[in-house]
Design an enzyme around this catalytic site. Structure first.
Site, short mmCIF file in Angstrom:
data_model
loop_
_atom_site.label_atom_id
_atom_site.label_comp_id
_atom_site.label_asym_id
_atom_site.label_seq_id
_atom_site.Cartn_x
_atom_site.Cartn_y
_atom_site.Cartn_z
N ASP A 198 0.81 -1.22 0.00
CA ASP A 198 0.00 0.00 0.00
C ASP A 198 0.84 1.27 0.00
O ASP A 198 0.32 2.36 -0.25
CB ASP A 198 -0.93 0.02 1.21
CG ASP A 198 -2.10 -0.95 1.06
OD1 ASP A 198 -2.43 -1.31 -0.08
OD2 ASP A 198 -2.67 -1.35 2.10
N LYS B 234 -5.69 -2.33 -7.65
CA LYS B 234 -6.10 -1.60 -6.46
C LYS B 234 -7.21 -0.61 -6.83
O LYS B 234 -7.87 -0.77 -7.85
CB LYS B 234 -4.88 -0.90 -5.84
CG LYS B 234 -3.83 -1.86 -5.29
CD LYS B 234 -4.33 -2.59 -4.06
CE LYS B 234 -3.26 -3.42 -3.41
NZ LYS B 234 -3.73 -4.08 -2.17
N ARG C 261 -2.40 1.48 -9.96
CA ARG C 261 -1.48 2.41 -9.31
C ARG C 261 -0.14 2.53 -10.02
O ARG C 261 0.55 3.54 -9.86
CB ARG C 261 -1.29 2.02 -7.84
CG ARG C 261 -2.49 2.38 -6.99
CD ARG C 261 -2.34 2.04 -5.53
NE ARG C 261 -3.51 2.51 -4.79
CZ ARG C 261 -3.86 2.06 -3.60
NH1 ARG C 261 -3.14 1.10 -3.01
NH2 ARG C 261 -4.91 2.55 -2.98
#
Length: 456
Positions: free
Chosen positions: A337, A364, A368
């Site tokens: 993350d 995600k 990303r």
């Protein structure tokens, strides 16, 4: 739609701040408290939208969740909930679809619980969540007898998208034993399968290629669930277990992922020194801090005991001359993350940073890898997109002012805000309502440290 304007940082960042409580642990505390018998107390609850979605989902199935916080706490970073559990077998059918909002964790972990129920349910989400693939979770659940379907994926044959329809298990039918080797290291997959294993007639044996975050295993172990974890293998053997988990008390530590943005901001603004208090430093979550060290950054983690079986530390970060490194392998799942904010560090480092083994980032809240490549280029940073990562050429020159569309992704929005501190003139980040999913007071925290951020 909220827009923020971040001004170039004229002075250093200084101060000591808290961050929201860990939303990964918060999700799990709510789910397990709901499945326990008796009353549980959850202190330090984050009112981020993702955690609230999980609380509302369990309320929809008859779980009583009382907010016992003061109104002041509810508008801050943490509060206290009292949860009256229903036990494993007393959830009720929801009256309507369960709205998971933007929370993939809520949707995927709930599929594990709902797959074993005698009632049908439907899980829906916002536009972003509705684009996220779900076969990785519902595939192995189907193999143990769950009946789940969704919308066909438009480009990936056989995959499915939300909304997810979870059909009732017929009377006399039960989830079966499962032995599963996951192709990816994913705590969401692992947790959904372990939650389904609480109801299964037979053991659950799981293996993943690298160790993903282990909050579910820690919580299950603390609640007396017959679970054994060795390296990347987890085994749940319910044969001689009575299925009873008792109510508990937990104080949730600060979110390591939220703290990462503050740590990174201090690294890239010259002369800065910032402390983040009460952060959970579970080894499966500290990849970003190791990346900072490998890059030559100034960081110190001072242990402050444990909360709910999770180690807690005070983290101090100070500006340093960063150097480019290679990020890959087992480090990536422990920083999955935080890879976007690691890209911000790479953008301000001397030399080249190469990120590999991060293809999981393509599924995600946004893709990303593609989104961060676009963000970096908008700020004038040279970047090459790879199938499983990025190659980033660092620069010490002031960054170009940029206008960034977060695409509804909270981590992209916060990463862009941190990068904007190094700009030559103000930058604009659009669609920032999403930040509330994980760090509702992000702007206020930056301001408390000395940053100038306008909100419109």
């Amino acid at each position: 739609m909220t827009t923020i304007v971040v001004h170039p940082q004229q002075g250093s960042l200084h101060g000591s701040v808290p961050v929201p409580s860990d939303k990964s642990i918060g999700h799990r505390a709510l789910l397990f408290a709901s499945l326990c018998e008796g009353t549980s107390s959850i202190k330090g609850f984050s009112y981020g939208e993702d955690n609230v979605a999980t609380a509302n989902a369990m309320r929809a199935m008859g779980v009583v969740i009382d907010d016992v916080s003061s109104s002041q706490a509810r508008t801050g970073t943490a509060g206290e909930l009292r949860v009256t559990g229903k036990g494993l077998f007393d959830l009720r059918a929801p009256n309507a679809s369960i709205d998971c909002g933007n929370s993939g964790t809520t949707m995927r972990l709930l599929t594990g619980i709902l797959s074993a129920q005698r009632f049908a349910s439907m899980l829906i989400g916002d536009a972003s969540l509705s684009r996220r693939p779900m076969l990785r979770v519902i595939g192995p659940l189907r193999s143990r007898g769950a009946r789940i379907d969704g919308e066909p994926h438009p480009t990936k044959a056989g995959d499915v998208l939300p909304p997810l329809r979870v059909h009732a298990l017929p009377e006399g039918a039960f989830l079966s034993a499962l032995e599963y080797e996951s192709p990816v290291a994913s705590a969401q997959i692992k947790s959904a399968l372990l939650l389904s294993g609480l109801y299964a007639h037979g053991p659950t044996h799981l293996r993943e290629p690298m160790l993903s975050r282990d909050h579910t295993e820690r919580m299950m172990h603390a609640l007396g669930v017959p679970l054994r974890a060795v390296g990347t293998v987890v085994q749940l053997e319910p044969a001689n277990w009575d299925g009873v988990m008792s109510g508990f008390e937990i104080e949730i530590p600060g979110d390591a992922s939220a703290a990462a943005f503050i740590v990174a901001a201090a690294q890239i603004v010259p002369g800065s020194r910032v402390t983040v208090r009460g952060v959970g430093t579970n080894p499966t979550r500290t990849g970003l801090y190791e990346i900072v060290r490998h890059m030559g950054g100034g960081i110190e983690m001072v242990p402050h005991g444990e909360q709910a079986g999770e180690p807690i530390s005070e983290i101090t970060s100070w500006s340093s001359a960063l150097r480019g490194i290679v990020i890959g392998g087992e480090l990536v799942p422990r920083a999955i993350d935080e890879i976007p904010i690691a890209c911000a560090l790479a953008a301000r480092a001397h030399g080249t940073t190469t990120i590999r083994d991060a293809e999981e980032l393509r599924v995600k809240e946004s893709d990303r890898l593609a989104t961060m490549a676009s963000v970096l280029r908008a700020f004038g940073v040279t970047c090459e997109e790879l199938a499983d990562g990025l190659v980033i050429e660092g620069t010490q020159a002031p960054l170009k002012p940029a206008t960034i569309d977060s695409r509804g992704d909270h981590r992209i929005a916060m990463t862009a805000a941190v990068l904007a501190l190094a700009g030559k003139s103000p930058s604009t980040i659009m669609d920032c309502d999403c930040i509330a999913t994980s760090f509702p007071r992000f702007v206020g925290t930056l301001r408390a440290l000395g940053a100038r951020v306008d909100v419109s």
